[in-house]
Design a protein around this motif. Structure first.
Motif, short mmCIF file in Angstrom:
data_model
loop_
_atom_site.label_atom_id
_atom_site.label_comp_id
_atom_site.label_asym_id
_atom_site.label_seq_id
_atom_site.Cartn_x
_atom_site.Cartn_y
_atom_site.Cartn_z
N UNK A 196 13.67 -18.24 -22.58
CA UNK A 196 12.86 -18.05 -21.68
C UNK A 196 11.45 -18.17 -22.12
N UNK A 197 11.26 -18.37 -23.02
CA UNK A 197 9.63 -18.65 -23.61
C UNK A 197 9.51 -20.19 -23.85
N UNK A 198 10.05 -21.14 -23.36
CA UNK A 198 9.89 -22.49 -23.62
C UNK A 198 8.44 -23.11 -23.08
N UNK A 199 8.02 -22.56 -22.08
CA UNK A 199 6.81 -23.11 -21.13
C UNK A 199 5.59 -22.49 -22.21
N UNK A 200 5.99 -21.23 -22.48
CA UNK A 200 4.76 -20.72 -23.32
C UNK A 200 4.54 -21.34 -24.57
N UNK A 201 5.87 -21.60 -25.10
CA UNK A 201 5.71 -21.93 -26.34
C UNK A 201 4.85 -23.50 -26.55
N UNK A 202 5.48 -24.44 -25.48
CA UNK A 202 4.95 -25.71 -25.41
C UNK A 202 3.19 -25.51 -25.13
N UNK A 203 3.03 -24.55 -24.25
CA UNK A 203 1.52 -24.50 -23.94
C UNK A 203 0.63 -24.24 -25.26
N UNK A 251 16.77 -28.50 -23.93
CA UNK A 251 18.14 -29.38 -23.40
C UNK A 251 19.44 -28.60 -23.74
N UNK A 252 19.40 -28.06 -24.85
CA UNK A 252 20.46 -27.29 -25.14
C UNK A 252 20.85 -26.04 -23.82
N UNK A 253 19.72 -25.48 -23.46
CA UNK A 253 19.87 -24.35 -22.53
C UNK A 253 20.22 -25.20 -21.11
N UNK A 254 19.52 -26.41 -20.84
CA UNK A 254 20.04 -26.74 -19.80
C UNK A 254 21.59 -27.30 -19.60
N UNK A 255 21.99 -27.74 -20.69
CA UNK A 255 23.43 -28.19 -20.94
C UNK A 255 24.47 -26.80 -20.85
N UNK A 292 7.07 -31.21 -35.11
CA UNK A 292 8.61 -30.95 -35.37
C UNK A 292 8.80 -29.38 -34.58
N UNK A 293 7.86 -28.83 -34.26
CA UNK A 293 8.24 -27.64 -33.52
C UNK A 293 8.13 -27.78 -32.12
N UNK A 294 7.53 -28.70 -31.67
CA UNK A 294 7.68 -29.46 -30.25
C UNK A 294 8.90 -30.20 -30.05
N UNK A 295 9.53 -30.69 -31.00
CA UNK A 295 10.91 -31.46 -30.75
C UNK A 295 11.84 -30.53 -30.94
N UNK A 296 11.74 -29.32 -31.73
CA UNK A 296 12.65 -28.25 -31.70
C UNK A 296 12.65 -27.53 -30.27
N UNK A 297 11.49 -27.25 -29.75
CA UNK A 297 11.48 -26.59 -28.35
C UNK A 297 12.16 -27.26 -27.41
N UNK A 298 11.89 -28.68 -27.34
CA UNK A 298 12.43 -29.55 -26.17
C UNK A 298 13.98 -29.57 -26.38
N UNK A 299 14.43 -29.41 -27.80
CA UNK A 299 15.83 -29.54 -27.96
C UNK A 299 16.36 -28.27 -27.63
N UNK A 300 15.69 -27.25 -27.58
CA UNK A 300 16.17 -25.98 -27.15
C UNK A 300 16.21 -25.89 -25.56
#
Length: 325
Positions: free
Chosen positions: A176-183, A258-262, A248-256
């Protein structure tokens, strides 16, 4: 605005003087004048240009402001530009305000002009006056003290960025914190870039004052500028390491994400399969053909519902074991 105009002789403070009397002391042996200004007006800079014979190109840069950090030689004088970064260490997400310190250094004078910054250099003057044996080195040591103070102010910003980055890394695996993390990551990357623009160009300038053909003004203080260069290298290395970590953190966040979407897709697919069975059976028994065995059987309706519920329940059980629902 004029802050101070002080004459030093042989490492000790001699007197506070008005700008109009600067010329009386420039010819005295073992004396130099240190003038400090804040947000200087064009008239003040022109007055000091005449008093110290400052190079017109350096004065023009100081008047225009927003210069790249640099160390330039004009004959036997130096013009140094430093970036001042004002950020609240308790609120690292606050945008950084970029100020500027322009320093004119000659054989018998130092002129420091601070622009767009509320943080002064009173402690630098006090430090120089507490160390008269070092202040005997003249304007070169004052330049070192100013550069050292500016560079040391970068360390709290680096520490605040590091703490902020660690906090974001801990939240990456929280749902639930993906958007906040990216920002947060992109905001941190932007502020690191501001700091990088203050540090990287200054590395080359500080190296001129330490190794190779050292300007005559800095002879005798090279080891002090080496210390400044060492601090700049440490800060620059920390910035590069943090920028790599942010990537690396941005890529990990995007991976999370993608996993959540899956996971959502799997749940939707599982429920779609269950309702597809219901739809198939209901579609078969809803064709309204006249000759259908179940139509006139007493238990046909109950049997149809039971069959549908049984198959759907079995599918739900299998999907549940597979972790899809």
């Amino acid at each position: 605005m004029l802050i101070n105009c002080v004459v030093y002789e042989d490492g000790s403070k001699l007197a506070d003087i008005p700008v109009s009397r600067i010329g009386e002391y420039l010819s005295l042996p073992r004396c130099f004048v240190w003038v400090a200004l804040n947000d200087a007006s064009q008239e003040e800079l022109l007055e000091l240009q005449q008093a110290f014979d400052l190079h017109p190109l350096a004065v023009e840069d100081a008047q225009n402001g927003h210069q790249r950090p640099k160390v330039e030689e004009y004959g036997d004088s130096l013009f140094v530009v430093l970036h001042l970064l004002d950020a609240d260490a308790d609120a690292p997400r606050t945008a950084m305000e970029v100020g500027e310190l322009d320093v004119f250094v000659g054989r018998n004078y130092v002129v420091s002009v601070r622009n767009r910054s509320s943080h002064g250099f009173v402690e630098v003057r006090e430090r120089c006056q507490r160390e008269p044996e070092l202040l005997r080195n003249g304007p070169g040591f004052v330049l070192y003290a100013l550069m050292d103070a500016v560079v040391d102010r970068y360390f709290p910003a680096i520490d605040a960025f590091d703490v902020e980055l660690e906090g974001i890394e801990e939240r990456i695996f929280t749902q639930g914190g993906a958007r906040e993390n990216i920002q947060g990551l992109y905001g941190l990357k932007q502020r690191l870039t501001v700091l990088k623009h203050a540090v990287a160009p200054l590395l080359e300038g500080a190296n001129k004052l330490h190794g190779g053909r050292v300007p005559q003004l800095c002879v005798g203080t090279q080891e002090y500028f080496r210390d400044v260069l060492d601090h700049l290298n440490r800060i620059n290395g920390s910035i590069d390491a943090m920028r790599d970590t942010i990537g690396i953190a941005i890529q990990a966040n995007l991976s999370m994400v993608t996993i959540a979407d899956g996971e959502v897709t799997k749940r939707l697919a599982a429920w779609a399969a269950i309702f597809a069975v219901c739809t198939a059976f209901v579609g078969i028994w809803g064709m309204n053909f006249e000759q259908m065995p179940e139509l006139k059987w007493r238990y046909g309706y109950a049997m149809a519902l039971g069959l549908i519920v049984s198959i759907c329940g079995y599918l739900y059980y299998r999907f549940r074991r597979a972790g899809w629902v």
